[in-house]
Design an enzyme around this catalytic site. Structure first.
Site, short mmCIF file in Angstrom:
data_model
loop_
_atom_site.label_atom_id
_atom_site.label_comp_id
_atom_site.label_asym_id
_atom_site.label_seq_id
_atom_site.Cartn_x
_atom_site.Cartn_y
_atom_site.Cartn_z
N ASP A 287 10.86 15.37 9.78
CA ASP A 287 10.49 14.96 8.42
C ASP A 287 9.00 15.16 8.19
O ASP A 287 8.29 14.27 7.71
CB ASP A 287 10.87 13.50 8.19
CG ASP A 287 10.95 13.15 6.69
OD1 ASP A 287 11.06 14.08 5.87
OD2 ASP A 287 10.91 11.95 6.37
N GLY B 169 11.48 1.05 2.96
CA GLY B 169 11.05 -0.19 2.33
C GLY B 169 9.58 -0.13 1.96
O GLY B 169 8.97 0.94 1.90
N ILE C 291 0.82 -1.21 0.00
CA ILE C 291 0.00 0.00 0.00
C ILE C 291 0.85 1.26 0.00
O ILE C 291 0.32 2.37 -0.02
CB ILE C 291 -0.95 0.03 1.22
CG1 ILE C 291 -0.17 -0.12 2.52
CG2 ILE C 291 -2.01 -1.06 1.10
CD1 ILE C 291 -1.01 0.00 3.78
#
Length: 786
Positions: free
Chosen positions: A563, A451, A445
């Site tokens: 982030d 990863g 998804i």
């Protein structure tokens, strides 16, 4: 050898709450009742056993088998025929994964040319041998039913019959059906017997639902047999008289009135229902006789030596001994290990702490099951695990002490032990393989630098997002540790929750709550999803701001996300925003004027230019990145768009240019432009501008941003509000003394207490009050006690 009694004291039991059994809309779904060796359907015990030749089910794999029919009349047509296997053979059924099933085999050695009583064989299912070296000699004079509770994790379930050398296997009938949810608990107490004076309860450390159970017996205490036709799940309950060891101490009793049930077949008490045990079990009991205070009652059951058993004790106070539980069925579950005597003894004694004139002991029912040890790992559907380059571990890894716990990658240990980490959050690799269908690509998804992210379903039915690093790459080790350390100690409704992690061998896997509506970016552009309204976008921004404010001020020492971007803001089924991905986070101690010297990390397009220049990280770096997200929300375009003209590639630079030129409205997402109240838009744009100041010292804090966004939402909801320049000047939050309780009301350990929302509501109420008084030209004190 002296028989060691395992004594269960009623007084001891009542110190512990029994398991809650939720309301069930249960029926016998996914059901197989098979009349073996026959083409005829048989109705028995209120169940229809379909002739084995029915083409719709199940799939069979027979090499040498035959049918046999009784040569003389038998007591039931269900035992008139049988299927005989001369070599290893199997049945395969379609099943619903991650559910517990009842598996029943019927045996009766009727008279036939083949001497069925000489059969010797094994019966196995994936991961377990249910019957080993089974000898059918004792099935000549009466039928034998073997019952098992088996957790099925696959879409297909195979039952294999393996004859011993020079012998054969057979059975007459078979049952397979799904059991009600929570009939068997996943978390259970272990009863530890030490001596006659010492006993205690601990938690059974393994995943109980992953075990298979074999029924030894069910006892209907105080009355006769309850047959399979009466029991909702086709179980048999035997009289207890042959098992009681001191019948002189006990008398039978019954409850004349029918036990009342609710519409959904639960009893009036909260702790049982008709699937746990039938009414007949709860309507009879044994109690200690009158006139002999302190008399106990004991039962003794033959069991296999030195193995774990599942014990369920059923109670219903039909004698009015405990008025607080009057006529309410309830039960207690335990794991208990048998000793070397071959007997398991249950004793109830009067509870002298109860304020009644003559305390008595009583019991309504006993169920006892053997826990079957796993014989092999359970393979995944359509896969040969010998060919999978993943370590297979049976069971969950939750043991060990923190001082010995290190994250390991490959053959070496990287980094240091994770301090204060909750080892109970560890999830076995096998469980994650099952949850994601062995990391099937169709379950991907999302993808990122760490990863792939897979949608998975844990064995408790929870939907999760499984983020897996590239196996063996060794990259992202620090981020992996940081994410676990940060998320294992904080909880907030606007931060994505970490469900668990896996660090077996070379794997680094993080498991999060599943967010049904994906990322904010996906919902803004490059998507077929419905367009978010302006009000929805404001609410999403407010939610994300609350999450970031909590990180900065609600956690001891403070956390800088580092982030913040639209792909790290996720939306649940109700479009509630939650901040995610804490792999680059840095912890304090921090305040508004302190910083952390560090190498620059983040995502291009969102990077704080002040942080980039000085390599000094502050919470204002998150504020800058969030300002870029606000522009994305307004304009529905990426932070960096290389296909644009050079001056428009960087959204932050282009947005500020348009704001200074007074043309920012020209780059607003056309799909929402008509919805936006101009006063709401003005406040929002000014908030963006403040967030994107070149130097961190000129930017607002996240609480400033949060207040401004709340005000923009108010103006969108209530356009009649006066938002004139003079009024708004009075509302410039950086110049107002803040509510001291806004961050203080959040617990340091990150556990949400509900007080966070109350403080934010108080802040909004104060904001309303400031707005009203500002229009009247008065001065107010905004300080309030926490």
């Amino acid at each position: 050898m002296a028989v060691q009694h395992t004594i269960i004291l009623l007084a001891f039991l009542l110190q512990f709450a029994s398991l809650q059994f939720p309301s069930l809309g249960y029926d016998h779904q996914d059901t197989y009742f098979i009349n073996c060796g026959s083409d005829i359907d048989v109705n028995e015990n209120n169940n229809l056993y379909i002739g084995e030749s029915n083409p719709t089910y199940p799939k069979t794999s027979f090499r040498k088998s035959s049918k046999v029919t009784s040569q003389s009349p038998v007591f039931s047509p269900l035992y008139q025929t049988a299927r005989i296997f001369h070599s290893e053979s199997s049945y395969e059924f379609s099943t619903i994964p991650n559910n517990t099933y009842m598996v029943c085999f019927h045996f009766f050695s009727f008279s036939s040319p083949t001497n069925l009583s000489s059969a010797k064989f094994n019966v196995s299912v994936p991961g377990f041998i249910l019957l080993q070296n089974f000898n059918s000699e004792n099935t000549t004079n009466s039928s034998l039913v073997k019952e098992y509770y088996v957790k099925i994790i696959r879409k297909r379930f195979t039952i294999t019959f393996t004859p011993q050398t020079s012998s054969f296997a057979f059975f007459n009938a078979f049952e397979l059906f799904i059991l009600p949810l929570h009939l068997i608990p996943n978390s259970i107490a272990r009863f530890n017997y030490i001596d006659s004076a010492i006993r205690n309860l601990t938690t059974y450390s393994n995943d109980f639902l992953s075990q298979s159970l074999e029924t030894i017996l069910g006892l209907n205490v105080g009355s006769g047999t309850v047959d399979r036709k009466t029991d909702t799940l086709s179980r048999e309950w035997l009289p207890d008289d042959s098992y009681i060891t001191n019948p002189q101490n006990a008398k039978n009793g019954s409850f004349a009135d029918e036990i009342k049930r609710t519409a959904n077949n639960t009893y009036e008490g909260p702790n049982s229902n008709i699937y746990i045990a039938p009414d007949a079990v709860y309507e009879t009991a044994k109690e200690s006789k009158s006139g002999s205070k302190g008399l106990n009652i004991s039962w003794s059951v033959p069991v296999e030596k030195s193995i774990d058993h599942f014990l369920r004790l059923h109670f219903c106070d039909i004698f009015n001994l405990l008025s607080s539980m009057l006529h309410d069925p309830y039960y207690y579950d335990f794991v208990i290990r048998s000793d070397g005597s071959g007997l398991l003894n249950v004793t109830v004694v009067p509870d002298t702490s109860v304020e009644v004139a003559k305390p008595k002991a009583f019991l309504n029912g006993i169920e006892l099951m053997t826990m079957i040890k796993s014989s092999s790992p359970i393979p995944l559907d359509g896969l040969d695990l010998r060919k999978i380059n993943l370590p297979v571990v049976v069971g969950s890894v939750v043991g060990g002490e923190i001082s010995h716990s290190k994250l390991t990658y490959g053959k070496t240990t990287q980094g240091s032990p994770l301090p204060n980490i909750n080892l109970g959050m560890k999830i076995s690799l096998l469980d994650l393989q099952i949850a994601t269908e062995n990391f099937d690509t169709k379950r991907i998804i999302g993808k990122g630098g760490f990863g792939n992210v897979y949608k998975g379903v844990l064995k408790n039915g929870m939907n999760v997002a499984v983020k897996r690093s590239v196996p063996g790459s060794g990259q992202g080790q620090h981020e992996f540790q940081t994410e676990i350390m940060v998320l294992s100690k904080i909880r907030h409704k606007h931060l994505v929750s970490l469900i668990g992690y896996c660090d077996e061998r070379c794997e680094m896997i993080l498991v999060y709550e599943y967010m049904e509506n994906g990322t904010l970016r996906e919902n803004l552009y490059n998507t077929n999803l419905p367009c978010l309204t302006w009000k929805q976008r404001l609410e999403i921004c407010i939610g994300a701001a609350r999450g970031l404010h909590y990180l900065h001020k609600g956690v001891a020492g403070g956390i800088i996300h580092r982030d913040v971007k639209s792909t790290n803001i996720l939306l649940d089924e109700n479009l509630v925003a939650k901040v995610a991905d804490f792999g680059l986070s840095r912890t304090g101690p921090l305040d508004e004027h302190s910083y952390v010297s560090t190498r620059v990390k983040g995502t291009f397009g969102y990077l704080d230019p002040d942080y980039f220049r000085a390599q000094q990280l502050t919470e204002k770096s998150d504020v800058y990145s969030f300002g870029v997200v606000l522009l994305e929300v307004l304009c529905a375009r990426p932070a960096i768009e290389l296909s644009c003209p050079s001056e428009q590639i960087n959204l932050a630079e282009w947005g500020l240019f348009c704001k200074n030129k007074g043309i920012l409205e020209e780059i607003v997402d056309p799909s929402i432009k008509a919805q936006i109240n101009q006063n709401s838009l003005r406040i929002f744009n000014e908030t963006v501008e403040k967030c994107l100041h070149d130097y961190g010292c000129d930017r607002p804090t996240m609480v400033d941003v949060l207040w401004d966004l709340e005000y923009a939402l108010q103006l969108q909801r209530e356009p009649h509000r006066d938002s004139s320049s003079s009024a708004f000047a009075s509302l410039q939050l950086p110049n107002v003394q803040r509510l001291p309780s806004l961050s203080a009301l959040t617990e340091v350990d990150g556990t949400s207490t509900g007080r966070v929302d109350e403080s934010e509501s108080a802040a909004l109420m104060m904001l309303d009050r400031i707005s009203c008084d500002a229009n009247q030209g008065t001065t107010i004190n905004t300080q309030v006690s926490p």
